[in-house]
Design an enzyme around this catalytic site. Sequence first.
Site, PDB file in Angstrom:
ATOM      1  N   ASP A  48      96.517  79.171  13.774  1.00  0.00           N
ATOM      2  CA  ASP A  48      97.479  78.178  13.286  1.00  0.00           C
ATOM      3  C   ASP A  48      97.890  78.398  11.836  1.00  0.00           C
ATOM      4  O   ASP A  48      97.286  79.183  11.126  1.00  0.00           O
ATOM      5  CB  ASP A  48      96.833  76.793  13.380  1.00  0.00           C
ATOM      6  CG  ASP A  48      97.051  76.203  14.746  1.00  0.00           C
ATOM      7  OD1 ASP A  48      97.737  76.835  15.555  1.00  0.00           O
ATOM      8  OD2 ASP A  48      96.531  75.095  14.989  1.00  0.00           O
ATOM      9  N   LYS A  68     104.022  77.302  12.360  1.00  0.00           N
ATOM     10  CA  LYS A  68     105.431  76.936  12.253  1.00  0.00           C
ATOM     11  C   LYS A  68     106.128  77.603  11.080  1.00  0.00           C
ATOM     12  O   LYS A  68     107.018  77.034  10.478  1.00  0.00           O
ATOM     13  CB  LYS A  68     105.538  75.414  12.105  1.00  0.00           C
ATOM     14  CG  LYS A  68     104.926  74.706  13.274  1.00  0.00           C
ATOM     15  CD  LYS A  68     105.033  73.209  13.159  1.00  0.00           C
ATOM     16  CE  LYS A  68     104.415  72.534  14.356  1.00  0.00           C
ATOM     17  NZ  LYS A  68     103.121  71.935  14.099  1.00  0.00           N
ATOM     18  N   MET A 174      97.327  64.539   6.362  1.00  0.00           N
ATOM     19  CA  MET A 174      98.775  64.596   6.645  1.00  0.00           C
ATOM     20  C   MET A 174      99.578  63.586   5.832  1.00  0.00           C
ATOM     21  O   MET A 174     100.283  62.744   6.375  1.00  0.00           O
ATOM     22  CB  MET A 174      99.022  64.392   8.147  1.00  0.00           C
ATOM     23  CG  MET A 174      98.526  65.564   8.948  1.00  0.00           C
ATOM     24  SD  MET A 174      98.705  65.343  10.708  1.00  0.00           S
ATOM     25  CE  MET A 174      97.150  64.583  11.136  1.00  0.00           C
TER      26      MET A 174
END
Length: 462
Positions: A48, A68, A174
């Site tokens: 990741d 991402k 987050m």
Amino acid sequence: MTKSDHSQRVDVSEKGYVYIIGAGPGDPELLTIKAERALQEADVLLYDDLVSGELVDQFQGIKIYTGKRKDSHHFEQDEINSEIVRHALMGKKVARLKGGDPFVFGRGGEEIEVLRKNGIRYEIIPGITAAYGASAYTEIPLTMRKISSSVAFCTGHPVNKIQVPDADTLVYYMVASTVHDVLDAVVSKGRSENTKVAIVQNATRYNQKIFTGTLGELRRREKAVYSPALLIIGDNINQFIEKNWFSGKRKVLLTGGDAKRYNAMEHIMVHFPCRQVDGADRERVKEYFDDFSPYSTLLFTSKFSVKYFFASLFEYGKDVRHLAAATICATGKAAALELQKHGVIPDLFFEPDGCADIVTMFRERGMTDEHILLPGSNLVDEYLVRELTTLRNRVTPLCVYMHEAQEHAESIDLAFIDEIYFASPSCVNNFRTLYSSIPENITVTAADTRTEKEYRSLFGES
Ligand code: SAH
């Protein structure tokens, strides 16, 4: 081996096996011993965003990035799940590597559901979650006698689901885009505006950064927070947090070579993102590998020269027995250790401090009239070749891998660096492709005079 042992093994290899692994928060040394073993075994590594390339690069398996990053394919969770299953069903050992711990905001729970459905065997290897990493590397105890007797891990995302549990220490994951929403929510739950707050960006990494204040102060301050970041709230945040054991260490950017001159108690070693990749001219390599008899000496000057040399050797159906007639030399511990992995103890080994030392070694041992095969990268060390030739040797450089400076995502932020160590002129060159100048406060150390010269010519130092 008994018969039943054997049938059990066949069963595992038929359906593959999945390790769901927590890689820790960033410092590559925070990987567990068990995780390291599993990663060494794995045929495929799916990793990741939060897992550093540096960590992944140490292992042999095929690497698939599932994060991402802008320059690569964006994987949705369903796609990741099916990718894990696909490789496992091919009988592979799959390492699914996640930042921190797989079961703390890590979606590990969803992945095991899919594995269960497909009858694939797996195990879970915990990792150090970001909260533990940040706590240790900033000296914020998560619990503390008389001050904090409970701690809660929460998420700041999505913004309409922010919860404020009734715990003394709150750790929010987050939060990069929602810090202020979280702070507001905590105040509206009745927490005093004097409560201490710390924001920890890039915890445990060379670029760890901390902002502190009280709940009231930080609510009023417009400050950009960059991911990954954690927000910690509670009175256990102590006054020496910004001058902690970790910030006190010198951050040294290592462009090559090994770190033996630096000790871990005073330094943090940051590796310049230089990728060693396969990609040598196969036809040419094959020609050399047809017959080793012309060479009296094989000289390995790096771990990668050994790694890629042996990969090719096996690819062409040969093994160490075909090298038996040659003297095998290794310079540097990393090269020697890599040779040992392939069952070879070098005939000659020593630790050079730059290329000039290699030449001295050859001279002192009277090694002349040798035909030396020098496996290495596309960046041939012309100096080494020339000097060994001057000693009446014949030197044949052989490119077994390519050396590329990595651009984009993982380039190093020099604002956090105290010292740069250049191991060779080619390292200076590689570095120059990404950085046009070096900030004045950074100390530059060169391995030898040739490297120093290259540095002066490329960075305009008098
Ligand atoms: N499974 C991970 C968390 C994944 S969610 C773990 O156990 O740590 C992603 C969030 O983790 C980020 O938004 C950030 O809040 C936090 N995080 C991960 N690594 C971090 C780091 N090195 N420094 C600060 N926060 C980090």
